[in-house]
Design a protein around this motif. Sequence first.
Motif, PDB file in Angstrom:
ATOM      1  N   GLU A 142       0.823  -1.212   0.000  1.00  0.00           N
ATOM      2  CA  GLU A 142       0.000   0.000   0.000  1.00  0.00           C
ATOM      3  C   GLU A 142       0.856   1.260   0.000  1.00  0.00           C
ATOM      4  O   GLU A 142       0.529   2.243  -0.679  1.00  0.00           O
ATOM      5  N   ALA A 143       1.947   1.247   0.724  1.00  0.00           N
ATOM      6  CA  ALA A 143       2.812   2.436   0.783  1.00  0.00           C
ATOM      7  C   ALA A 143       3.328   2.794  -0.610  1.00  0.00           C
ATOM      8  O   ALA A 143       3.366   3.973  -0.982  1.00  0.00           O
ATOM      9  N   GLY A 144       3.724   1.792  -1.377  1.00  0.00           N
ATOM     10  CA  GLY A 144       4.200   2.050  -2.735  1.00  0.00           C
ATOM     11  C   GLY A 144       3.109   2.649  -3.607  1.00  0.00           C
ATOM     12  O   GLY A 144       3.362   3.571  -4.384  1.00  0.00           O
ATOM     13  N   PHE A 145       1.882   2.126  -3.476  1.00  0.00           N
ATOM     14  CA  PHE A 145       0.777   2.697  -4.240  1.00  0.00           C
ATOM     15  C   PHE A 145       0.509   4.134  -3.818  1.00  0.00           C
ATOM     16  O   PHE A 145       0.334   5.020  -4.659  1.00  0.00           O
ATOM     17  N   ARG A 146       0.458   4.388  -2.522  1.00  0.00           N
ATOM     18  CA  ARG A 146       0.137   5.742  -2.034  1.00  0.00           C
ATOM     19  C   ARG A 146       1.202   6.748  -2.475  1.00  0.00           C
ATOM     20  O   ARG A 146       0.879   7.893  -2.794  1.00  0.00           O
ATOM     21  N   THR A 147       2.461   6.336  -2.510  1.00  0.00           N
ATOM     22  CA  THR A 147       3.511   7.222  -2.999  1.00  0.00           C
ATOM     23  C   THR A 147       3.248   7.579  -4.458  1.00  0.00           C
ATOM     24  O   THR A 147       3.327   8.746  -4.851  1.00  0.00           O
ATOM     25  N   PHE A 148       2.920   6.571  -5.267  1.00  0.00           N
ATOM     26  CA  PHE A 148       2.604   6.836  -6.676  1.00  0.00           C
ATOM     27  C   PHE A 148       1.353   7.704  -6.800  1.00  0.00           C
ATOM     28  O   PHE A 148       1.314   8.643  -7.599  1.00  0.00           O
ATOM     29  N   GLU A 149       0.340   7.417  -5.993  1.00  0.00           N
ATOM     30  CA  GLU A 149      -0.937   8.144  -6.065  1.00  0.00           C
ATOM     31  C   GLU A 149      -0.747   9.653  -5.880  1.00  0.00           C
ATOM     32  O   GLU A 149      -1.476  10.448  -6.464  1.00  0.00           O
ATOM     33  N   HIS A 150       0.244  10.040  -5.101  1.00  0.00           N
ATOM     34  CA  HIS A 150       0.487  11.455  -4.822  1.00  0.00           C
ATOM     35  C   HIS A 150       1.633  12.035  -5.651  1.00  0.00           C
ATOM     36  O   HIS A 150       2.062  13.156  -5.397  1.00  0.00           O
ATOM     37  N   SER A 151       2.082  11.300  -6.646  1.00  0.00           N
ATOM     38  CA  SER A 151       3.213  11.744  -7.454  1.00  0.00           C
ATOM     39  C   SER A 151       2.784  12.630  -8.624  1.00  0.00           C
ATOM     40  O   SER A 151       1.628  12.606  -9.060  1.00  0.00           O
ATOM     41  N   ALA A 152       3.732  13.382  -9.138  1.00  0.00           N
ATOM     42  CA  ALA A 152       3.480  14.221 -10.321  1.00  0.00           C
ATOM     43  C   ALA A 152       3.118  13.370 -11.528  1.00  0.00           C
ATOM     44  O   ALA A 152       2.280  13.762 -12.347  1.00  0.00           O
ATOM     45  N   GLU A 153       3.715  12.185 -11.640  1.00  0.00           N
ATOM     46  CA  GLU A 153       3.411  11.287 -12.764  1.00  0.00           C
ATOM     47  C   GLU A 153       1.941  10.892 -12.761  1.00  0.00           C
ATOM     48  O   GLU A 153       1.293  10.851 -13.805  1.00  0.00           O
ATOM     49  N   HIS A 154       1.415  10.607 -11.576  1.00  0.00           N
ATOM     50  CA  HIS A 154       0.010  10.211 -11.482  1.00  0.00           C
ATOM     51  C   HIS A 154      -0.916  11.382 -11.814  1.00  0.00           C
ATOM     52  O   HIS A 154      -1.930  11.202 -12.487  1.00  0.00           O
ATOM     53  N   VAL A 155      -0.569  12.566 -11.374  1.00  0.00           N
ATOM     54  CA  VAL A 155      -1.378  13.748 -11.689  1.00  0.00           C
ATOM     55  C   VAL A 155      -1.432  13.949 -13.202  1.00  0.00           C
ATOM     56  O   VAL A 155      -2.508  14.164 -13.780  1.00  0.00           O
ATOM     57  N   THR A 156      -0.306  13.821 -13.871  1.00  0.00           N
ATOM     58  CA  THR A 156      -0.259  13.954 -15.327  1.00  0.00           C
ATOM     59  C   THR A 156      -1.095  12.868 -15.986  1.00  0.00           C
ATOM     60  O   THR A 156      -1.845  13.128 -16.937  1.00  0.00           O
ATOM     61  N   HIS A 157      -0.988  11.653 -15.492  1.00  0.00           N
ATOM     62  CA  HIS A 157      -1.753  10.516 -15.998  1.00  0.00           C
ATOM     63  C   HIS A 157      -3.253  10.818 -15.918  1.00  0.00           C
ATOM     64  O   HIS A 157      -3.990  10.652 -16.887  1.00  0.00           O
ATOM     65  N   ARG A 158      -3.701  11.261 -14.759  1.00  0.00           N
ATOM     66  CA  ARG A 158      -5.126  11.589 -14.567  1.00  0.00           C
ATOM     67  C   ARG A 158      -5.567  12.725 -15.472  1.00  0.00           C
ATOM     68  O   ARG A 158      -6.669  12.694 -16.027  1.00  0.00           O
TER      69      ARG A 158
END
Length: 109
Positions: free
Chosen positions: A65-81
């Motif tokens: 879960e920690a790995g997912f949450r780190t990605f969830e709050h990353s700039a890469e994820h924001v761009t993806h969304r």
Amino acid sequence: MAHPEEVFRVLLRVETHPGKQDDFERTWLEIGNAVTGDPANLGQWLLRSTDEDHVYYIISDWTDEAGFRTFEHSAEHVTHRERLHPYRSGGSMATMRIVRHLPSARAAA
């Protein structure tokens, strides 16, 4: 590879705007490495509902879960969304841990 019972799974339900399904699928595929390139990601799947033509499900597996949450709050994820946002009309997210895994008899052979 993480043991199946240690995998953290994310299930997204995505509703797309009518007529935008092809655009959504193409964009999802184009930017998929934003997720699968993350070291904590174990893979992802795009599924299209057979009951509702404009509904998709995205399953992604993570080492924890920690790995997912780190990605969830990353700039890469924001761009993806942001890239997928024009095609989406709604959706939801569920997170879970695999409790037990029973491989198929064929896979065990």
